[in-house]
Design an enzyme around this catalytic site. Structure first.
Site, PDB file in Angstrom:
ATOM      1  N   ASN A   8      44.513  64.107  32.398  1.00 13.86           N
ATOM      2  CA  ASN A   8      43.478  63.084  32.503  1.00 13.86           C
ATOM      3  C   ASN A   8      42.880  62.844  31.103  1.00 13.86           C
ATOM      4  O   ASN A   8      42.377  63.770  30.459  1.00 13.86           O
ATOM      5  CB  ASN A   8      42.408  63.591  33.486  1.00 13.86           C
ATOM      6  CG  ASN A   8      41.264  62.620  33.653  1.00 13.86           C
ATOM      7  OD1 ASN A   8      40.763  62.054  32.692  1.00 13.86           O
ATOM      8  ND2 ASN A   8      40.828  62.433  34.887  1.00 13.86           N
ATOM      9  N   ARG A  19      31.729  55.997  19.070  1.00 14.90           N
ATOM     10  CA  ARG A  19      31.683  55.262  17.798  1.00 14.90           C
ATOM     11  C   ARG A  19      32.336  53.903  17.983  1.00 14.90           C
ATOM     12  O   ARG A  19      33.052  53.678  18.944  1.00 14.90           O
ATOM     13  CB  ARG A  19      32.476  56.020  16.709  1.00 14.90           C
ATOM     14  CG  ARG A  19      31.893  57.342  16.298  1.00 14.90           C
ATOM     15  CD  ARG A  19      30.750  57.124  15.320  1.00 14.90           C
ATOM     16  NE  ARG A  19      29.974  58.336  15.154  1.00 14.90           N
ATOM     17  CZ  ARG A  19      30.164  59.226  14.155  1.00 14.90           C
ATOM     18  NH1 ARG A  19      31.105  59.043  13.268  1.00 14.90           N
ATOM     19  NH2 ARG A  19      29.388  60.296  14.072  1.00 14.90           N
ATOM     20  N   HIS A  44      40.660  57.346  34.808  1.00 14.44           N
ATOM     21  CA  HIS A  44      39.678  57.046  35.864  1.00 14.44           C
ATOM     22  C   HIS A  44      38.716  55.990  35.328  1.00 14.44           C
ATOM     23  O   HIS A  44      37.616  56.309  34.879  1.00 14.44           O
ATOM     24  CB  HIS A  44      38.935  58.340  36.221  1.00 14.44           C
ATOM     25  CG  HIS A  44      38.058  58.249  37.427  1.00 14.44           C
ATOM     26  ND1 HIS A  44      37.796  59.328  38.230  1.00 14.44           N
ATOM     27  CD2 HIS A  44      37.368  57.219  37.972  1.00 14.44           C
ATOM     28  CE1 HIS A  44      36.982  58.965  39.219  1.00 14.44           C
ATOM     29  NE2 HIS A  44      36.710  57.690  39.063  1.00 14.44           N
ATOM     30  N   ARG A  46      35.910  53.275  35.250  1.00  9.00           N
ATOM     31  CA  ARG A  46      34.720  53.023  36.076  1.00  9.00           C
ATOM     32  C   ARG A  46      34.096  51.700  35.670  1.00  9.00           C
ATOM     33  O   ARG A  46      34.287  51.258  34.532  1.00  9.00           O
ATOM     34  CB  ARG A  46      33.687  54.140  35.857  1.00  9.00           C
ATOM     35  CG  ARG A  46      34.095  55.477  36.443  1.00  9.00           C
ATOM     36  CD  ARG A  46      33.144  56.557  35.931  1.00  9.00           C
ATOM     37  NE  ARG A  46      33.581  57.876  36.352  1.00  9.00           N
ATOM     38  CZ  ARG A  46      33.147  58.504  37.447  1.00  9.00           C
ATOM     39  NH1 ARG A  46      32.252  57.942  38.219  1.00  9.00           N
ATOM     40  NH2 ARG A  46      33.600  59.702  37.744  1.00  9.00           N
ATOM     41  N   HIS A  51      34.086  55.728  29.870  1.00  7.35           N
ATOM     42  CA  HIS A  51      35.210  56.366  29.151  1.00  7.35           C
ATOM     43  C   HIS A  51      36.409  55.416  29.123  1.00  7.35           C
ATOM     44  O   HIS A  51      36.486  54.590  28.226  1.00  7.35           O
ATOM     45  CB  HIS A  51      35.516  57.788  29.631  1.00  7.35           C
ATOM     46  CG  HIS A  51      35.291  58.059  31.086  1.00  7.35           C
ATOM     47  ND1 HIS A  51      35.971  57.392  32.062  1.00  7.35           N
ATOM     48  CD2 HIS A  51      34.464  58.934  31.716  1.00  7.35           C
ATOM     49  CE1 HIS A  51      35.578  57.844  33.242  1.00  7.35           C
ATOM     50  NE2 HIS A  51      34.650  58.776  33.071  1.00  7.35           N
ATOM     51  N   GLU A  75      42.818  56.557  38.912  1.00  4.75           N
ATOM     52  CA  GLU A  75      41.853  56.975  39.935  1.00  4.75           C
ATOM     53  C   GLU A  75      40.677  56.011  39.934  1.00  4.75           C
ATOM     54  O   GLU A  75      40.350  55.438  38.895  1.00  4.75           O
ATOM     55  CB  GLU A  75      41.235  58.328  39.591  1.00  4.75           C
ATOM     56  CG  GLU A  75      42.169  59.444  39.370  1.00  4.75           C
ATOM     57  CD  GLU A  75      41.430  60.656  38.800  1.00  4.75           C
ATOM     58  OE1 GLU A  75      42.023  61.722  38.852  1.00  4.75           O
ATOM     59  OE2 GLU A  75      40.294  60.529  38.309  1.00  4.75           O
ATOM     60  N   THR A 112      30.396  62.765  37.603  1.00  3.45           N
ATOM     61  CA  THR A 112      31.830  62.890  37.846  1.00  3.45           C
ATOM     62  C   THR A 112      32.048  62.950  39.360  1.00  3.45           C
ATOM     63  O   THR A 112      31.088  63.104  40.108  1.00  3.45           O
ATOM     64  CB  THR A 112      32.386  64.156  37.134  1.00  3.45           C
ATOM     65  OG1 THR A 112      33.787  64.239  37.370  1.00  3.45           O
ATOM     66  CG2 THR A 112      31.726  65.427  37.630  1.00  3.45           C
ATOM     67  N   HIS A 204      40.073  68.837  39.723  1.00  5.55           N
ATOM     68  CA  HIS A 204      38.663  68.956  39.339  1.00  5.55           C
ATOM     69  C   HIS A 204      38.343  70.386  38.946  1.00  5.55           C
ATOM     70  O   HIS A 204      38.477  71.297  39.744  1.00  5.55           O
ATOM     71  CB  HIS A 204      37.688  68.476  40.420  1.00  5.55           C
ATOM     72  CG  HIS A 204      36.647  67.593  39.798  1.00  5.55           C
ATOM     73  ND1 HIS A 204      35.605  68.096  39.064  1.00  5.55           N
ATOM     74  CD2 HIS A 204      36.540  66.251  39.713  1.00  5.55           C
ATOM     75  CE1 HIS A 204      34.896  67.103  38.591  1.00  5.55           C
ATOM     76  NE2 HIS A 204      35.446  65.974  38.949  1.00  5.55           N
ATOM     77  N   ASP A 205      37.936  70.525  37.710  1.00  6.98           N
ATOM     78  CA  ASP A 205      37.485  71.808  37.157  1.00  6.98           C
ATOM     79  C   ASP A 205      38.580  72.877  37.159  1.00  6.98           C
ATOM     80  O   ASP A 205      38.266  74.073  37.096  1.00  6.98           O
ATOM     81  CB  ASP A 205      36.234  72.314  37.887  1.00  6.98           C
ATOM     82  CG  ASP A 205      35.069  71.358  37.730  1.00  6.98           C
ATOM     83  OD1 ASP A 205      34.837  70.906  36.594  1.00  6.98           O
ATOM     84  OD2 ASP A 205      34.400  71.050  38.729  1.00  6.98           O
ATOM     85  N   GLY A 226      41.608  67.301  33.178  1.00  4.25           N
ATOM     86  CA  GLY A 226      41.097  66.615  32.004  1.00  4.25           C
ATOM     87  C   GLY A 226      40.120  67.440  31.200  1.00  4.25           C
ATOM     88  O   GLY A 226      40.378  67.815  30.056  1.00  4.25           O
ATOM     89  N   HIS A 227      38.989  67.763  31.815  1.00  9.20           N
ATOM     90  CA  HIS A 227      37.874  68.349  31.065  1.00  9.20           C
ATOM     91  C   HIS A 227      38.277  69.640  30.345  1.00  9.20           C
ATOM     92  O   HIS A 227      38.165  69.747  29.121  1.00  9.20           O
ATOM     93  CB  HIS A 227      36.705  68.596  32.027  1.00  9.20           C
ATOM     94  CG  HIS A 227      35.480  69.111  31.363  1.00  9.20           C
ATOM     95  ND1 HIS A 227      34.614  68.301  30.672  1.00  9.20           N
ATOM     96  CD2 HIS A 227      34.981  70.366  31.252  1.00  9.20           C
ATOM     97  CE1 HIS A 227      33.634  69.033  30.169  1.00  9.20           C
ATOM     98  NE2 HIS A 227      33.832  70.291  30.518  1.00  9.20           N
TER      99      HIS A 227
HETATM  100  N1  PXP Z   1      40.552  64.264  40.059  1.00 12.29           N
HETATM  101  C1  PXP Z   1      39.565  63.344  40.147  1.00 12.29           C
HETATM  102  C2  PXP Z   1      39.534  62.456  41.335  1.00 12.29           C
HETATM  103  C3  PXP Z   1      38.623  63.212  39.119  1.00 12.29           C
HETATM  104  O1  PXP Z   1      37.657  62.292  39.218  1.00 12.29           O
HETATM  105  C4  PXP Z   1      38.717  64.033  37.983  1.00 12.29           C
HETATM  106  C5  PXP Z   1      37.753  63.863  36.862  1.00 12.29           C
HETATM  107  O2  PXP Z   1      37.869  62.573  36.340  1.00 12.29           O
HETATM  108  C6  PXP Z   1      39.758  64.975  37.938  1.00 12.29           C
HETATM  109  C7  PXP Z   1      40.650  65.089  38.996  1.00 12.29           C
HETATM  110  C8  PXP Z   1      39.939  65.903  36.781  1.00 12.29           C
HETATM  111  O3  PXP Z   1      38.867  66.794  36.728  1.00 12.29           O
HETATM  112  P1  PXP Z   1      38.610  67.640  35.399  1.00 12.29           P
HETATM  113  O4  PXP Z   1      38.261  66.642  34.328  1.00 12.29           O
HETATM  114  O5  PXP Z   1      37.483  68.530  35.774  1.00 12.29           O
HETATM  115  O6  PXP Z   1      39.885  68.372  35.089  1.00 12.29           O
END
Ligand code: PXP
Length: 256
Positions: A8, A19, A44, A46, A51, A75, A112, A204-205, A226-227
């Site tokens: 991601n 910037r 993703h 929005r 972003h 997404e 998020t 996620h996470d 991603g994060h």
């Molecule tokens: N899946 C979805 C639906 C998300 O919204 C996100 C964050 O944009 C992720 C996965 C990835 O999560 P993370 O950035 O915590 O890895």
């Protein structure tokens, strides 16, 4: 079968947007991810464009359609209204034709995504959207909590896959009892999804510490990360970070 890694790129875009100009460049980072073994790229967009911007999705679509076997996953919330140059999720999918569209019930003021769909409420609106996305040739995945009743509804309204929301799993790390409880919920959800013929993604996470356990979930086809991967890239470089996640996903003795 090993679980695919979709990187991601939101956080790269977030830094860029702090910037003027195009530094760091999302497209160049996508190329590095692919060079080092990523199986896909996720964005993703929005409505507030904090972003990923619509043009990032358009450029990634061009880049990825020229690559063999690299999946493009967009997404977003299909019910969020167009805003400024954000044309809405469905319009963007029509333009960019990603391999997969993951529908997420997030609102604009959310930091998020932090929960899956409640399909007892959302199904009616989602049915025509899912049909439309499939007509574009895009696989449809729904962001879901590991709730069996909800997962049955996901099947009924025509989803191809579910993406299991792993935030609570990650948050329970360090609390063994809670972790086991949540992990068992995901196991049950995955077994049910497999029985119903739904594909399984997760995200996620997830990070270099908690991914290995989660990757033993049976039938897990893809994780989108991603994060944590971006934070790891600061310390070890993006290519090395991608490889480190891939190595975990390729370890033997996993759940499928
Ligand atoms: N899946 C979805 C639906 C998300 O919204 C996100 C964050 O944009 C992720 C996965 C990835 O999560 P993370 O950035 O915590 O890895």
């Amino acid at each position: 079968m090993s679980t695919a890694l979709s990187v991601n790129l939101n956080k790269i875009a977030l830094i860029r947007n702090s910037r003027e100009g195009n530094y760091p460049c999302v497209i160049e980072h996508a190329k590095v991810c692919i060079e080092y073994g990523a199986d896909g790229i996720t964005v993703h967009p929005r409505p507030d464009q904090r972003h990923i911007r619509p043009d990032d999705a358009r450029q990634l679509s061009k880049l990825l359609s020229a690559q063999k076997n690299i999946e493009f996953n967009i997404e977003g919330n299909p019910l969020a209204a167009p805003q400024g140059s954000y044309p809405g999720l469905i319009q963007l999918v029509e333009e960019t034709r990603p391999d997969q569209c993951t529908l997420v019930p997030d609102s604009d003021d959310q930091l998020t995504s932090d929960h899956g769909f409640d399909l007892t409420k959302a199904s009616e609106k989602l049915v025509p959207i899912i049909e439309q996305l499939k007509l574009f040739g895009t696989r449809v995945s729904l962001f879901m909590d590991p709730d069996p009743d909800q997962i049955k509804l996901a099947r009924q309204i025509g989803a191809d896959r579910i993406e299991l929301y792993t935030g609570p799993y990650a948050a329970a790390w360090g609390n063994q009892e809670e972790l086991n409880r949540i992990f068992r919920q995901h196991l049950g959800a995955a077994e049910l999804a497999l029985e119903l013929g739904l594909g399984i993604n997760a995200g996620h996470d997830l990070n270099l510490i908690n991914l290995e356990k989660f990757s033993t979930i049976p039938g897990l086809q893809e994780v989108s990360i991603g994060h944590a991967l971006t934070v790891d890239a600061i310390a070890m470089g993006l290519g090395n970070a991608v490889q480190a996640y891939k190595q975990i996903l390729q370890r033997p003795n996993r759940g499928h």
